[in-house]
Design a protein around this motif. Structure first.
Motif, PDB file in Angstrom:
ATOM      1  N   ASN A 196       0.822  -1.216   0.000  1.00 20.27           N
ATOM      2  CA  ASN A 196       0.000   0.000   0.000  1.00 20.27           C
ATOM      3  C   ASN A 196       0.857   1.268   0.000  1.00 20.27           C
ATOM      4  O   ASN A 196       0.507   2.270  -0.619  1.00 20.27           O
ATOM      5  N   TYR A 197       1.987   1.180   0.660  1.00 13.55           N
ATOM      6  CA  TYR A 197       2.901   2.320   0.684  1.00 13.55           C
ATOM      7  C   TYR A 197       3.425   2.603  -0.725  1.00 13.55           C
ATOM      8  O   TYR A 197       3.382   3.729  -1.225  1.00 13.55           O
ATOM      9  N   LEU A 198       3.871   1.547  -1.379  1.00 14.59           N
ATOM     10  CA  LEU A 198       4.402   1.717  -2.727  1.00 14.59           C
ATOM     11  C   LEU A 198       3.312   2.184  -3.685  1.00 14.59           C
ATOM     12  O   LEU A 198       3.537   3.043  -4.546  1.00 14.59           O
ATOM     13  N   LEU A 199       2.129   1.630  -3.493  1.00 17.24           N
ATOM     14  CA  LEU A 199       0.996   2.051  -4.326  1.00 17.24           C
ATOM     15  C   LEU A 199       0.738   3.553  -4.156  1.00 17.24           C
ATOM     16  O   LEU A 199       0.510   4.273  -5.129  1.00 17.24           O
ATOM     17  N   THR A 200       0.795   3.996  -2.917  1.00 19.83           N
ATOM     18  CA  THR A 200       0.563   5.413  -2.651  1.00 19.83           C
ATOM     19  C   THR A 200       1.604   6.288  -3.356  1.00 19.83           C
ATOM     20  O   THR A 200       1.286   7.322  -3.935  1.00 19.83           O
ATOM     21  N   LEU A 201       2.853   5.826  -3.338  1.00 22.03           N
ATOM     22  CA  LEU A 201       3.918   6.599  -3.979  1.00 22.03           C
ATOM     23  C   LEU A 201       3.773   6.616  -5.504  1.00 22.03           C
ATOM     24  O   LEU A 201       4.161   7.589  -6.158  1.00 22.03           O
ATOM     25  N   LEU A 202       3.235   5.534  -6.066  1.00 22.57           N
ATOM     26  CA  LEU A 202       3.191   5.424  -7.529  1.00 22.57           C
ATOM     27  C   LEU A 202       1.889   5.937  -8.149  1.00 22.57           C
ATOM     28  O   LEU A 202       1.833   6.202  -9.344  1.00 22.57           O
ATOM     29  N   ARG A 203       0.858   6.059  -7.347  1.00 26.88           N
ATOM     30  CA  ARG A 203      -0.470   6.415  -7.842  1.00 26.88           C
ATOM     31  C   ARG A 203      -0.470   7.664  -8.735  1.00 26.88           C
ATOM     32  O   ARG A 203      -1.153   7.673  -9.768  1.00 26.88           O
ATOM     33  N   PRO A 204       0.305   8.705  -8.396  1.00 20.51           N
ATOM     34  CA  PRO A 204       0.249   9.920  -9.227  1.00 20.51           C
ATOM     35  C   PRO A 204       0.746   9.716 -10.652  1.00 20.51           C
ATOM     36  O   PRO A 204       0.433  10.513 -11.523  1.00 20.51           O
ATOM     37  N   TYR A 205       1.525   8.707 -10.901  1.00 21.12           N
ATOM     38  CA  TYR A 205       2.232   8.628 -12.181  1.00 21.12           C
ATOM     39  C   TYR A 205       1.657   7.611 -13.161  1.00 21.12           C
ATOM     40  O   TYR A 205       1.995   7.618 -14.334  1.00 21.12           O
ATOM     41  N   PHE A 206       0.846   6.710 -12.666  1.00 23.70           N
ATOM     42  CA  PHE A 206       0.307   5.651 -13.526  1.00 23.70           C
ATOM     43  C   PHE A 206      -1.184   5.500 -13.284  1.00 23.70           C
ATOM     44  O   PHE A 206      -1.696   5.887 -12.241  1.00 23.70           O
ATOM     45  N   ASP A 207      -1.873   4.911 -14.272  1.00 24.40           N
ATOM     46  CA  ASP A 207      -3.291   4.640 -14.076  1.00 24.40           C
ATOM     47  C   ASP A 207      -3.452   3.474 -13.102  1.00 24.40           C
ATOM     48  O   ASP A 207      -2.644   2.544 -13.089  1.00 24.40           O
ATOM     49  N   LEU A 208      -4.488   3.548 -12.325  1.00 21.96           N
ATOM     50  CA  LEU A 208      -4.791   2.485 -11.362  1.00 21.96           C
ATOM     51  C   LEU A 208      -6.223   2.041 -11.631  1.00 21.96           C
ATOM     52  O   LEU A 208      -7.165   2.701 -11.193  1.00 21.96           O
ATOM     53  N   PRO A 209      -6.403   0.962 -12.345  1.00 24.54           N
ATOM     54  CA  PRO A 209      -7.753   0.578 -12.781  1.00 24.54           C
ATOM     55  C   PRO A 209      -8.699   0.266 -11.615  1.00 24.54           C
ATOM     56  O   PRO A 209      -9.891   0.476 -11.729  1.00 24.54           O
TER      57      PRO A 209
END
Lengths: 450, 486, 126
Positions: free
Chosen positions: B360-373
């Motif tokens: 979840n931490y990594l997801l939070t960091l990456l969310r701004p840059y990629f689509d999250l279906p």
């Protein structure tokens, strides 16, 4: 409690939760319905320190009577061979051990090249065109070979020699049961497949004739005659292997026309491991390559023309073809294949011949000595490699019991698999047995049987 | 990392060199033809290379340096749980008492090994909520096949011949392949827009011909099936079995148990959840856990205890038989057992908590840059989409994965699950530091930026690896699967 | 790109009537979507095929597609060149890259296939 494999500290945990935007670990599991949550701690003993853990494991290992503590004359599909030190020093390197399947070829050239070398070495040993990157073990590899034969011939009946390892035959039964296949067993004559009966059983409905060479009794089958018979009826010859080292001296299956070779690669540098992991080997002819199950490594070049290796012909496999794949296999036994490759390289052209010859000669010596003991006789006249069946004047189970206090693990009592051979004792003598050990064994057999 | 090109070992061969010395025979030497007819003897030896011991060592050591591995760095390969593999487990598995033990050794010589198997079965039962476990399957897919065979046997015992197995559209390819190997037709059920099984569709595809529903939970999107109880009701309502593909068990340790979720049968991937190394593709171990209803059909032998004695039980009249020789990948079991005992119940729960925290931490960091279906809390892994980068800059997920290699990471799983366009499936596991996660997120951010500002750099990646992109088309059109002397 | 005189199946095969026989291939759209074709598996001459049932397989590195017969009948010719040169399928899908010729049993089946405009609509290029 800090766990040695988990680096995160309590401070970091809190900080990470803040970044995520939740206030507790618990919140991360909010989507799991309360009804299925475990509302108590797991009932498992408290964590062990490394020292306690080591003591526990060593204690369990020490309870076992292994082949360094006992002199082993037991084979039957798992063989006590000398493993050169280089094999596991190299195969245990973390770069090999802790890698996944080489999906990102650019950073996995080491694994890919090693498997390409394994494929080549195995093809050389068996005189076949193509070998895959490994199957689970000898039994499941042979079972998959029968399914492959069915797919290639579009015929459903498989003739399997009764001298194929009994556990392999059980696995063939299990694998084929729901695929509309019919398994017919071919009886034996003098410890080898009765090819006269095989001739009568062969027909246009038969996909394959399956023999094991050397067979479960150590006897060497007549592969050439079997091959001619099978091919006359458009059936394939599938050769099962229990002891690949034999191919250092015996005519390899490719030379008498085997279509698929499948079997156990444990003797190629893999330890006994109480039965696993072992190495399923599978090889076939070039024209059947698109029907072989499992992974294949191929040579190619990169965009700059440099030599390189990739997983290839992947459309056969489950991750692409799904229910129409040649098999469901995904994880295989790559590390064991790597060990086998190192082993074959470490032996080299001379070593493979020499080790095969040592096995043959030592077993032959033991055989001639045992049959001189009063009441003991050889069950079959057929030539053998490093195993042979002895008929005993007392139950072989009893013999084994009496030998054990002398530090000897005797052969396999055959009654368990062949009721008609209840007095049969399957002995194995590898290169790891010295003449002194063999002589002592013979003397002890004489003594405890008296 | 750019170790030199390593010639094929065959190219190093010089006649006369040896790397292993065997003794001359210490038994009387009789002519070979007296032992074996000439027809059975090999005329030409196999063309193994002739090299000395130092050459063997250097060859394979250099090859190892052309490999990426968990011991070298972050390996966020989704669905594969590439966690750290403890070294004490390796030492344990190599103790002669385990590694030199013959599978047909008399039972009294194998008490330590059998005890270990028996205890590991108890541990896996407690962790999963199952009643019995077989260790025979060598891998997850092998476990699936074993389980489906047991299901088929149980149904036939009831006098039912069902024909279908249902799998979600997000399933691993092994699920449908295993179903086919067990003689079943495969029916696919859709996922809904939250990434769960589409319950309405499940109701439509279920009928009395369905033998089993094979479900991965958390699923391959890294999401917990929110309607698990409803699924259980529907599947059991039709008399079918509910099967868990246990690939993603890591997120559940000590949190929730498949047995309590209503699963009748499952496989474990000891090489994922329980830290045994992947070995470059195997060996693994795929034990299958069952509820009592399926226990009669377990493969033989099972490991049983009678007082202080442990034994192998072949006397199981309803068994499906054997699915491999002997008892399973025992040396893998040793490692898994060591791992569970090292962690205890408390440690296992920390594994799950930290795996989910890290994801979840990594997801939070990456969310701004990629689509999250599927924008939900994830469990042990999550699935991004590179469709934005593909559409706007013509940079595919494959390109970005290859670019990650330049940054010194293994790439995530890509193009899986099939239901996510340009899928990027990331599983950090619990054994990574926060610093590693931060650095990886930064690399991903930069790649997203490069995709916009310098797409050709990403499209032509990798640039720093031992080889660049390889010609897979050529490899498949003209397969070269072995070396031959020129 | 999509010749007017051909009939098209929803599975992306084309069919061309030639003196009572039907030549079959895959469309440019299908060839492009597969990308580099690496292998084509075709039935032997003499095989009976059924309308819109699979009769062969075409593979790229990472994908497999079944080939569907646009008409029932007997296979009378097979494009042997594809065995060694599957890339022809990408280069010339309507010419040298044909797959099989079928002796049809029911020519009216061709009417159930799509015309060029309908096919273009199907693939979103109308």
């Amino acid at each position: 409690m800090p766990v040695q494999y988990i680096p995160v500290t309590e401070e970091e945990r809190q900080e990470m939760l803040r970044v995520i935007g939740v206030d507790s670990i618990e919140a991360l599991f909010a989507d799991i319905p309360p009804a299925v949550r475990l509302k108590r701690p797991l009932n498992i003993e408290p964590p062990l320190s490394d020292l306690e853990l080591w003591a526990l494991l060593r204690g369990l290992a020490d309870q076992n009577g292994h082949c360094d503590r006992y002199t082993c004359f037991l084979g039957a599909g798992a063989y006590d061979h000398y493993v050169p030190s280089v094999v596991w020093h190299l195969a245990s390197r973390g770069e090999f051990l802790t890698a996944y399947t080489p999906y990102q070829a650019e950073i996995m050239q080491g694994e890919l090249q090693a498997i390409y070398e394994y494929q080549t070495l195995l093809c050389e040993l068996l005189a076949m065109d193509v070998a895959n990157a490994s199957m689970y073990d000898g039994a499941s590899a042979l079972a998959e070979a029968t399914v492959m034969a069915r797919d290639l011939t579009r015929r459903n009946r498989i003739l399997v020699s009764r001298a194929v390892h009994p556990e392999y035959r059980q696995v063939i039964q299990t694998y084929t049961r729901h695929l509309g296949m019919e398994i017919v067993e071919v009886p034996l004559q003098e410890g080898v497949t009765d090819l006269d009966v095989a001739r009568d059983l062969l027909s246009e409905q038969v996909a394959a004739l399956v023999l094991q060479i050397p067979n479960f009794f150590g006897c060497i089958e007549d592969g050439q005659t079997a091959s001619d018979l099978a091919h006359r009826h458009g059936a394939l010859l599938v050769v099962g292997i229990g002891e690949p080292l034999a191919m250092g001296i015996l005519r390899p299956p490719g030379e008498y026309g085997a279509d698929i070779v499948a079997g156990e690669g444990q003797p190629l540098g893999n330890h006994l491991n109480f039965g696993g992991p072992y190495l399923g080997m599978m090889a076939t002819r070039q024209e059947y390559v698109r029907r072989i199950p499992g992974r294949l490594v191929g040579a190619t070049v990169d965009v700059e023309g440099r030599k390189g290796f990739v997983l290839t012909l992947q459309t056969r496999e489950q991750h692409i073809r799904r229910e129409k794949a040649t098999s469901n296999i995904c994880t295989n036994e790559s590390l064991n294949a790597l060990a086998a490759a190192i082993y074959m390289v470490a032996l080299g052209k001379q070593g493979i011949q020499k080790v095969a010859e040592l096995n043959l000669r030592k077993a032959h010596y033991a055989k001639t000595r045992i049959r001189e003991i009063q009441g003991f006789s050889l069950a079959f006249r057929t030539p053998t490699f490093h195993e042979f069946v002895v008929r005993c004047p007392l139950p072989p189970e009893e013999l084994n019991r009496r030998l054990l206090p002398h530090g000897i693990i005797g052969g396999l009592p055959l009654g368990r698999f062949y009721p008609e051979l209840a007095d049969g004792w399957l002995l194995c003598v590898t290169e790891a047995r010295s003449r002194d050990e063999i002589d002592r064994f013979v003397d002890l057999v004489k003594e405890v049987a008296a | 990392m750019n170790p030199r090109e390593v010639p094929l070992i065959f190219e190093e061969s010089v006649p006369g060199r040896v790397a292993t010395r065997f003794p001359d025979p210490d038994v009387p030497v009789v002519p070979l033809e007296e032992i074996i007819p000439k027809d059975y003897l090999r005329e030409r030896p196999p063309e193994f290379p002739e090299v000395s011991e130092p050459e063997v060592v250097r060859h394979f050591t250099w090859l190892s340096r052309r490999n990426y591995a968990v011991d070298l760095g972050f390996y966020p390969l989704g669905s594969c749980t590439m966690k750290y593999n403890p070294k004490i487990n390796e030492d344990a598995a190599r103790l002669p008492g385990f590694s030199r033990l013959h599978p047909y050794a008399p039972e009294e010589l194998a008490q330590g090994a059998l005890r270990l198997m028996w205890e590991l079965e108890q541990l896996l039962c407690e962790i999963s909520g199952m009643d019995r476990v077989t260790f025979q399957p060598a891998a997850g897919a092998h476990g699936e096949l074993t389980a489906l065979m047991m299901i088929r046997a149980a149904l036939e015992d009831r006098g039912e011949r069902r024909t279908k197995v249902v799998v979600p559209d997000s399933a691993h390819g092994t699920n449908p392949a295993s179903a086919a190997m067990c003689g079943y037709q495969v029916v696919v059920v859709r996922s809904d827009d939250r990434g769960n099984v589409d319950i309405q569709h499940l109701r439509q595809v279920m009928d009395e011909q369905v033998a089993a529903f094979m479900l991965t939970n958390p699923n391959t999107l890294g999401l917990f099936e929110e309607h698990i109880l409803e699924i259980e009701e529907i599947v059991h309502g039709y008399g079918a079995f509910l099967y868990l593909d246990g690939a993603n068990l890591n997120a559940m340790l000590g949190i929730t148990r498949p047995g309590d979720q209503g699963f009748d049968v499952m496989h474990f991937n000891l090489h994922k959840t329980f830290s045994t190394p992947h070995g470059g593709g195997g060996p693994g171990a795929g034990p299958v856990g069952v509820k009592n209803v399926l226990a009669p059909y377990l493969p033989v032998p099972t490991v049983e205890r009678e007082g202080e004695r442990f034994y192998l039980n072949y006397n199981r009249p309803k068994t499906i038989g054997k699915i491999r020789a002997f008892y399973g990948n025992f040396a893998v079991l040793v490692r898994a057992y060591a791992y569970i005992r090292a962690l205890g119940g408390e440690g296992l729960r920390q594994v799950a908590e930290t795996a989910v925290l890290n994801a979840n931490y990594l997801l939070t960091l990456l969310r701004p840059y990629f689509d999250l279906p599927y924008n939900r809390l994830c469990k042990h892994e999550f699935v991004l989409s590179g469709r934005r980068q593909k559409k706007e800059y013509g940079v595919t997920t494959r390109d970005m994965a290859k670019r990650l290699l330049d940054y010194g990471y293994h790439a995530p799983t890509i193009y899986f699950p099939l239901i996510v366009e340009e899928a990027i499936m990331i599983e950090p596991t619990e054994t990574e530091t926060r610093k590693t996660l931060d650095a990886f997120a930064e690399a991903m951010r930069r790649i997203a930026e490069e995709a916009a500002t310098n797409p050709e750099l990403v499209r032509s990646a990798p640039h720093t690896t031992p080889v660049k992109r390889l010609d897979e088309v050529q490899a498949a059109r003209n397969p070269n699967l072995r070396w031959r002397p020129t | 790109m999509y010749p007017e005189e051909l009939r098209y199946s929803t599975e992306h095969e084309w069919a061309r009537l030639e003196n009572g026989r039907v030549r079959v291939g895959i469309t440019k759209f299908a060839a492009d979507r597969l990308s580099d074709v690496v292998f084509v598996e075709l039935p032997p001459v003499g095989t009976e095929v059924q309308f819109m049932q699979p009769f062969g397989v075409v593979e790229s590195v990472k994908a497999v597609s079944d080939l569907y017969a646009p008409v029932s009948g007997k296979v009378v010719e097979v494009n042997e060149a594809l065995k060694d040169h599957p890339e022809i399928l990408n280069q010339d899908p309507y010419g040298e890259g044909w797959l099989v010729v079928i002796e049809p049993t029911d020519l009216s089946e061709l009417q159930k296939l799509l015309g060029r405009d309908e096919y273009l609509k199907l693939i979103g290029e109308a």
